[in-house]
Enzyme design. Structure first.
Site, PDB file in Angstrom:
ATOM      1  N   ASN A  40       0.822  -1.222   0.000  1.00  0.00           N
ATOM      2  CA  ASN A  40       0.000   0.000   0.000  1.00  0.00           C
ATOM      3  C   ASN A  40       0.851   1.266   0.000  1.00  0.00           C
ATOM      4  OD1 ASN A  40      -1.698  -1.949   2.251  1.00  0.00           O
ATOM      5  ND2 ASN A  40      -2.710  -1.303   0.396  1.00  0.00           N
ATOM      6  N   HIS A  68      -2.376  -5.865  -3.844  1.00  0.00           N
ATOM      7  CA  HIS A  68      -2.015  -4.657  -4.602  1.00  0.00           C
ATOM      8  C   HIS A  68      -0.573  -4.678  -5.111  1.00  0.00           C
ATOM      9  CE1 HIS A  68      -5.774  -2.722  -4.054  1.00  0.00           C
ATOM     10  NE2 HIS A  68      -5.678  -2.638  -2.741  1.00  0.00           N
ATOM     11  N   HIS A 152      -1.203 -12.612   3.657  1.00  0.00           N
ATOM     12  CA  HIS A 152      -1.996 -11.427   3.343  1.00  0.00           C
ATOM     13  C   HIS A 152      -3.418 -11.886   3.021  1.00  0.00           C
ATOM     14  CE1 HIS A 152      -1.892  -7.169   2.354  1.00  0.00           C
ATOM     15  NE2 HIS A 152      -2.754  -7.431   1.392  1.00  0.00           N
ATOM     16  N   HIS A 177      -3.133  -7.205   5.762  1.00  0.00           N
ATOM     17  CA  HIS A 177      -4.186  -6.799   4.819  1.00  0.00           C
ATOM     18  C   HIS A 177      -5.341  -6.029   5.425  1.00  0.00           C
ATOM     19  CE1 HIS A 177      -6.892  -6.674   1.383  1.00  0.00           C
ATOM     20  NE2 HIS A 177      -7.824  -7.308   2.073  1.00  0.00           N
ATOM     21  N   HIS A 179      -5.447  -3.975   7.955  1.00  0.00           N
ATOM     22  CA  HIS A 179      -5.019  -2.675   8.482  1.00  0.00           C
ATOM     23  C   HIS A 179      -5.521  -2.414   9.901  1.00  0.00           C
ATOM     24  CE1 HIS A 179      -4.266  -0.899   4.181  1.00  0.00           C
ATOM     25  NE2 HIS A 179      -3.753  -2.109   4.355  1.00  0.00           N
TER      26      HIS A 179
HETATM   27 FE   LIG Z   1      -4.080  -5.836   0.879  1.00  0.00          FE
END
Ligand SMILES: [Fe+2]
Length: 270
Positions: A40, A68, A152, A177, A179
């Site tokens: 990220n 991502h 993740h 993942h 957060h």
């Molecule tokens: Fe992620």
């Protein structure tokens, strides 16, 4: 070996927090090696060659990825071929990069790092992370007993299932993942340290890193809304795992949760 794992580094704020705090944290805690999730780091989605180099400069030895890993369009992903940046191992093998690596410390000790992605509520067509994990462990075990896995994934049950499945075969399974740091860090019966999610290093005045207005709007209108990364607040999340060098088993796992508002300004290039 004392390992610092830094939870998902989010955008400009996450980078500025690392620039201002990572080296002193490493010194204070006597960290031997630092691993962090960088998927990220570019505006909340993806990573670029410049930012990969920057994270290495700030003190990360191995950088992991996730859903991502390839989200920045029209970028040169050749850096994914470098040994200490990972993308999930269970992506189709024709993708650039690799899902595991060995990092050698200055004193000659080695740590293996594996990056995997979950399938539940995510990309259900990925290869089985459980099979990929045991295969990768078998390969790395030839060289080192110290192995850390960044899993993740979205579902807490999938993360716990993987950790219990490989308990005793790796030193740590660290979930990433969501957060949101979970308070369930522990050492499983056969010696694998586990936490469902290490949390986020980035702007905490946000909804998992993004400005709240856009996220709320999407829920209210049920239409596409372009999310913008928040620039407000800040926190450094992660875990420190102490591993016995001889057995590769975890001795302790401790959460890191620091509120840090970095000085104003931008960490420029995405
Ligand atoms: Fe992620």
């Amino acid at each position: 070996m004392k390992i610092l794992f830094v939870g998902d580094i989010f955008g400009n704020v996450g980078r500025r927090i690392l620039a201002s705090r990572l080296s002193s944290l490493i010194a204070e805690k006597g960290i031997d090696v630092c691993v962090g999730n960088g998927e990220n780091v570019s505006g909340g989605r993806g990573m670029t060659k410049n930012l990969f180099r920057k994270l290495r400069k700030y003190g990360l030895n191995v950088i992991t990825g996730g859903n991502h890993s390839f989200s920045v369009s029209d970028k040169d992903y050749s850096f994914m071929g470098e040994p200490h940046v990972l993308r999930p191992m269970n992506y189709p093998p024709k993708n650039l990069g690799h899902g595991s690596t060995i990092f050698t410390l200055k004193d000659g000790r080695e740590i293996g790092v594996i990056n995997l992605m979950g399938r539940t509520f995510m990309h259900e067509s990925l290869d089985c992370p459980f099979r990929a994990c045991t295969e990768a462990i078998d390969e790395l075990k030839e060289k080192t007993k110290i192995i850390l896995i960044d899993f993740h994934a979205e579902a807490s049950s999938e993360k716990a299932a993987l950790a219990w499945h490989i308990d005793g075969l790796a030193s740590a399974v660290i979930g990433t993942h969501t957060h949101v740091q979970t308070a369930d860090e522990r050492i499983l019966p056969k010696g694998t340290a586990f936490i469902t999610d290490a949390g986020m290093t980035g702007p905490d005045i946000s909804i998992i890193g993004m400005k709240p207005e856009g996220v709320i709007k999407k829920y209210l209108l049920q239409t596409y809304v372009r999310f913008e990364p928040s620039e407000e607040g800040g926190m450094l999340n992660g875990v420190i795992i102490d591993v016995d060098d001889d057995s590769g088993k975890a001795v302790s796992i401790t959460r890191v949760f620091e509120k840090i508002t970095p000085a104003g300004g931008s960490d420029d290039d995405e």
